[in-house]
Design an enzyme around this catalytic site. Structure first.
Site, PDB file in Angstrom:
ATOM      1  N   ASP A 153      -8.016  -5.405  -0.026  1.00 50.84           N
ATOM      2  CA  ASP A 153      -8.515  -6.255  -1.110  1.00 50.84           C
ATOM      3  C   ASP A 153      -8.103  -7.718  -0.978  1.00 50.84           C
ATOM      4  O   ASP A 153      -8.545  -8.550  -1.761  1.00 50.84           O
ATOM      5  CB  ASP A 153      -8.001  -5.717  -2.459  1.00 50.84           C
ATOM      6  CG  ASP A 153      -8.471  -4.296  -2.703  1.00 50.84           C
ATOM      7  OD1 ASP A 153      -9.685  -4.062  -2.548  1.00 50.84           O
ATOM      8  OD2 ASP A 153      -7.645  -3.429  -3.025  1.00 50.84           O
ATOM      9  N   HIS A 197       0.853  -1.183   0.000  1.00 57.48           N
ATOM     10  CA  HIS A 197       0.000   0.000   0.000  1.00 57.48           C
ATOM     11  C   HIS A 197       0.886   1.228   0.000  1.00 57.48           C
ATOM     12  O   HIS A 197       1.936   1.242   0.636  1.00 57.48           O
ATOM     13  CB  HIS A 197      -0.893   0.006   1.250  1.00 57.48           C
ATOM     14  CG  HIS A 197      -2.056   0.923   1.119  1.00 57.48           C
ATOM     15  ND1 HIS A 197      -1.978   2.261   1.418  1.00 57.48           N
ATOM     16  CD2 HIS A 197      -3.321   0.695   0.691  1.00 57.48           C
ATOM     17  CE1 HIS A 197      -3.158   2.819   1.182  1.00 57.48           C
ATOM     18  NE2 HIS A 197      -3.983   1.899   0.743  1.00 57.48           N
TER      19      HIS A 197
HETATM   20  C1  LIG Z   1      -0.526  -0.615  -3.785  1.00 61.80           C
HETATM   21  C2  LIG Z   1       0.724  -0.373  -4.612  1.00 61.80           C
HETATM   22  C3  LIG Z   1       0.281   0.134  -5.994  1.00 61.80           C
HETATM   23  C4  LIG Z   1       1.536   0.738  -3.927  1.00 61.80           C
HETATM   24  O1  LIG Z   1       2.550   1.075  -4.771  1.00 61.80           O
HETATM   25  P1  LIG Z   1       3.732   2.101  -4.410  1.00 61.80           P
HETATM   26  O2  LIG Z   1       3.479   2.795  -3.138  1.00 61.80           O
HETATM   27  O3  LIG Z   1       3.948   2.945  -5.616  1.00 61.80           O
HETATM   28  O4  LIG Z   1       4.973   1.164  -4.157  1.00 61.80           O
HETATM   29  P2  LIG Z   1       6.008   0.683  -5.255  1.00 61.80           P
HETATM   30  O5  LIG Z   1       5.303   0.169  -6.457  1.00 61.80           O
HETATM   31  O6  LIG Z   1       7.018   1.769  -5.457  1.00 61.80           O
HETATM   32  O7  LIG Z   1       6.685  -0.530  -4.492  1.00 61.80           O
HETATM   33  C5  LIG Z   1       7.781  -0.398  -3.604  1.00 61.80           C
HETATM   34  C6  LIG Z   1       8.591  -1.688  -3.706  1.00 61.80           C
HETATM   35  O8  LIG Z   1       7.797  -2.796  -3.251  1.00 61.80           O
HETATM   36  C7  LIG Z   1       7.562  -3.711  -4.314  1.00 61.80           C
HETATM   37  N1  LIG Z   1       6.131  -4.065  -4.270  1.00 61.80           N
HETATM   38  C8  LIG Z   1       5.103  -3.271  -3.923  1.00 61.80           C
HETATM   39  N2  LIG Z   1       3.947  -3.950  -3.925  1.00 61.80           N
HETATM   40  C9  LIG Z   1       4.273  -5.226  -4.282  1.00 61.80           C
HETATM   41  C10 LIG Z   1       3.507  -6.380  -4.467  1.00 61.80           C
HETATM   42  N3  LIG Z   1       2.183  -6.362  -4.273  1.00 61.80           N
HETATM   43  N4  LIG Z   1       4.136  -7.518  -4.850  1.00 61.80           N
HETATM   44  C11 LIG Z   1       5.464  -7.518  -5.040  1.00 61.80           C
HETATM   45  N5  LIG Z   1       6.266  -6.438  -4.875  1.00 61.80           N
HETATM   46  C12 LIG Z   1       5.663  -5.303  -4.497  1.00 61.80           C
HETATM   47  C13 LIG Z   1       7.898  -2.959  -5.603  1.00 61.80           C
HETATM   48  O9  LIG Z   1       8.296  -3.833  -6.632  1.00 61.80           O
HETATM   49  C14 LIG Z   1       9.015  -2.064  -5.127  1.00 61.80           C
HETATM   50  O10 LIG Z   1      10.170  -2.841  -5.031  1.00 61.80           O
HETATM   51  P3  LIG Z   1      11.625  -2.161  -5.334  1.00 61.80           P
HETATM   52  O11 LIG Z   1      11.790  -1.119  -4.265  1.00 61.80           O
HETATM   53  O12 LIG Z   1      12.572  -3.296  -5.246  1.00 61.80           O
HETATM   54  O13 LIG Z   1      11.518  -1.573  -6.711  1.00 61.80           O
HETATM   55  C15 LIG Z   1       1.580  -1.640  -4.739  1.00 61.80           C
HETATM   56  O14 LIG Z   1       1.948  -2.103  -3.445  1.00 61.80           O
HETATM   57  C16 LIG Z   1       0.878  -2.750  -5.522  1.00 61.80           C
HETATM   58  O15 LIG Z   1       0.983  -2.772  -6.752  1.00 61.80           O
HETATM   59  N6  LIG Z   1       0.152  -3.670  -4.828  1.00 61.80           N
HETATM   60  C17 LIG Z   1      -0.610  -4.692  -5.517  1.00 61.80           C
HETATM   61  C18 LIG Z   1      -1.930  -4.107  -5.997  1.00 61.80           C
HETATM   62  C19 LIG Z   1      -2.890  -3.874  -4.859  1.00 61.80           C
HETATM   63  O16 LIG Z   1      -3.114  -4.729  -4.012  1.00 61.80           O
HETATM   64  N7  LIG Z   1      -3.520  -2.698  -4.893  1.00 61.80           N
HETATM   65  C20 LIG Z   1      -4.545  -2.344  -3.917  1.00 61.80           C
HETATM   66  C21 LIG Z   1      -4.079  -1.272  -3.001  1.00 61.80           C
HETATM   67  S1  LIG Z   1      -5.295  -1.016  -1.734  1.00 61.80           S
END
Ligand SMILES: CC(C)(COP(=O)(O)OP(=O)(O)OC[C@H]1O[C@@H](n2cnc3c(N)ncnc32)[C@H](O)[C@@H]1OP(=O)(O)O)[C@@H](O)C(=O)NCCC(=O)NCCS
Length: 426
Positions: free
Chosen positions: A362, A305
């Site tokens: 979720d 998140h």
């Molecule tokens: C929610 C989300 C979009 C937040 O994204 P964010 O704050 O931009 O975080 P980032 O995408 O920069 O991720 C930070 C790091 O964690 C990793 N990461 C984040 N969520 C991850 C996941 N669900 N699975 C695997 N790796 C994940 C990223 O690859 C990144 O790794 P790095 O630092 O080695 O590059 C992201 O965690 C995600 O895609 N989750 C899955 C989708 C989801 O459940 N969404 C509902 C949110 S309520």
């Protein structure tokens, strides 16, 4: 301790006014930055940008705290109804008995859809995603109700009351159209969530229709989704509304933002991921390895998140609720066991620990929706029904102040000025 801040850009130093919120969050006011220094801030994804002041919801991602109008989510969940929470978000206080009675009566009186909405739902191709239909149906209501901005006797803006009352009717009509079933009229004897289940499943043999405990569980899920401060869809609603676009059109835009798998669409993506794990013999370590593989685009859906770097308090409540609902239905869904195993494996894994990735709202919700008989495509629609009062509260909050149109700046990285060359010479 008073905090001061200043920024130096080249030879110019600008003192920055400091804003401190009621929970001691600190914001640096950079509104004069470009005028005084020529520079803008650069914050892709807005992780460090406070786009507004807001009194609706407080969230502390480090401590795993979520409060609507000051009330902890753990106290609201199970103690009050979704309509009470809706009133709380919209009006700022929980309703008293008279307010709730008037609100409930008004909601019941406005559930039926204008005929054209049924026609719009029917016009979509059979394989259209329900979120696309929900957005279009919502948008179409602006033509019917645009001028209806008066405050009703129940104390709510008429358009907003109508949409709250009609969202479940739209969702049920989408579901039944997809099944080739006639729409079921709303039943004013039933409360909000019970009526929704009735309109969804009446005559289908699904035991969820008419079960008050299941209706209560659904109501609780709606409460957990009701607001989450400046997330992608809520920011969209505020941004679109900032152009003085009408309420229905702003909400229609919020619906499309919510649809994405990185936002509300994750609840559908989680269940599809769990199906994928089943296809791999239920091996959760396969999924963990995929999620860690930087050459793969696979992510553990329902994990991580932007704000929570700790347990998402909503996920904790929903996990318990999944056991309750499946127990009540007498269902032993192997996906629940796989989800729990996946959570355990990920929480022990250094990759997830280091990045503070925990299950989010979720992760377990889809398992409950599936057990209740909702098709996958409708999961995010359920999220939208829950989120509507939050979107509306933010739309109102934004438009109540001297709202400026939302308009970020950019750092241009394209070509410098050049001359157009005639076609024959290119
Ligand atoms: C929610 C989300 C979009 C937040 O994204 P964010 O704050 O931009 O975080 P980032 O995408 O920069 O991720 C930070 C790091 O964690 C990793 N990461 C984040 N969520 C991850 C996941 N669900 N699975 C695997 N790796 C994940 C990223 O690859 C990144 O790794 P790095 O630092 O080695 O590059 C992201 O965690 C995600 O895609 N989750 C899955 C989708 C989801 O459940 N969404 C509902 C949110 S309520």
């Amino acid at each position: 301790m008073s905090i001061t801040a200043e920024i130096r850009v080249g030879d110019k130093t600008l003192p920055l006014p400091v804003i401190v919120g009621t929970e001691q969050e600190v914001g640096l006011d950079i509104q004069a930055l470009r005028d005084k220094t020529g520079a803008v801030t650069f914050d892709p994804g807005y992780g460090n940008t406070g786009a507004c002041e807001s009194a609706v919801t407080f969230l502390d991602g480090e401590l795993g705290i979520l409060r609507y109008r000051g009330y902890p989510i753990e106290q609201l969940a199970g103690k009050v109804s979704f309509l009470e929470v809706s009133w709380l978000l919209l009006k700022g206080e929980l309703p008293n008995a008279a307010e709730l009675a008037a609100f409930t009566a008004a909601e019941k009186a406005h559930r039926a859809l204008p005929a054209h909405v049924h026609a719009i739902i029917a016009a979509f191709p059979a394989d259209a995603h329900p979120m696309a239909i929900l957005s279009a149906a919502t948008l179409s209501l602006s033509s019917t109700y645009l001028a209806d901005e008066k405050v009703t006797e129940a104390g709510l803006n008429k358009s907003q009351l109508l949409l709250l009352a009609q969202f479940p009717t739209i969702a049920a009509a989408i579901y039944r159209k997809g099944k080739g079933l006639a729409a079921v009229a709303p039943d004013a004897k039933l409360a909000y969530s019970a009526n929704f289940l009735h309109m969804m499943f009446e005559g289908t043999g699904n035991a969820a229709a008419g079960d008050p405990e299941i209706a209560k569980a659904l109501d609780l899920l709606l409460i957990l989704h009701a607001d989450h401060e400046q997330n992608c869809s809520t920011s969209t609603v505020r941004l679109v509304g900032s152009a003085q676009t009408d309420y229905f059109a702003s909400i229609a835009a919020g619906i499309t933002a919510l649809w994405g798998p990185l936002h509300g669409g994750a609840n559908q993506a989680v269940i599809e991921m769990l199906d994928g794990i089943v296809a791999h013999g239920g091996d959760v370590n396969w999924a963990v390895a995929q999620a860690k593989d930087k050459d793969s685009s696979f992510r553990l859906m329902g994990f991580g998140h932007r704000v929570y770097k700790n347990f998402d308090p909503r996920a904790t409540i929903i996990k318990v609720q999944a056991d309750v609902v499946l127990g009540k239905l007498g269902k032993n869904d192997p996906q629940l066991g796989i989800a729990k195993g996946l959570e355990e494996a990920a929480l022990k894994d250094e990759y997830f620990v280091a990045r503070k990735l925990y299950p989010n709202v979720d992760f377990y919700s889809g398992i409950i929706y599936r057990a209740l008989g909702f098709p996958y495509g409708l999961f995010t629609v359920l999220f939208a029904i829950g989120r509507l009062p939050g979107w509306t509260a933010h739309w109102n909050e934004h438009n109540a102040g001297k709202a400026k149109i939302g308009r970020p700046r950019q750092i241009y990285t394209g070509k410098n000025a050049r001359d157009v060359v005639e076609l024959s010479k290119r």
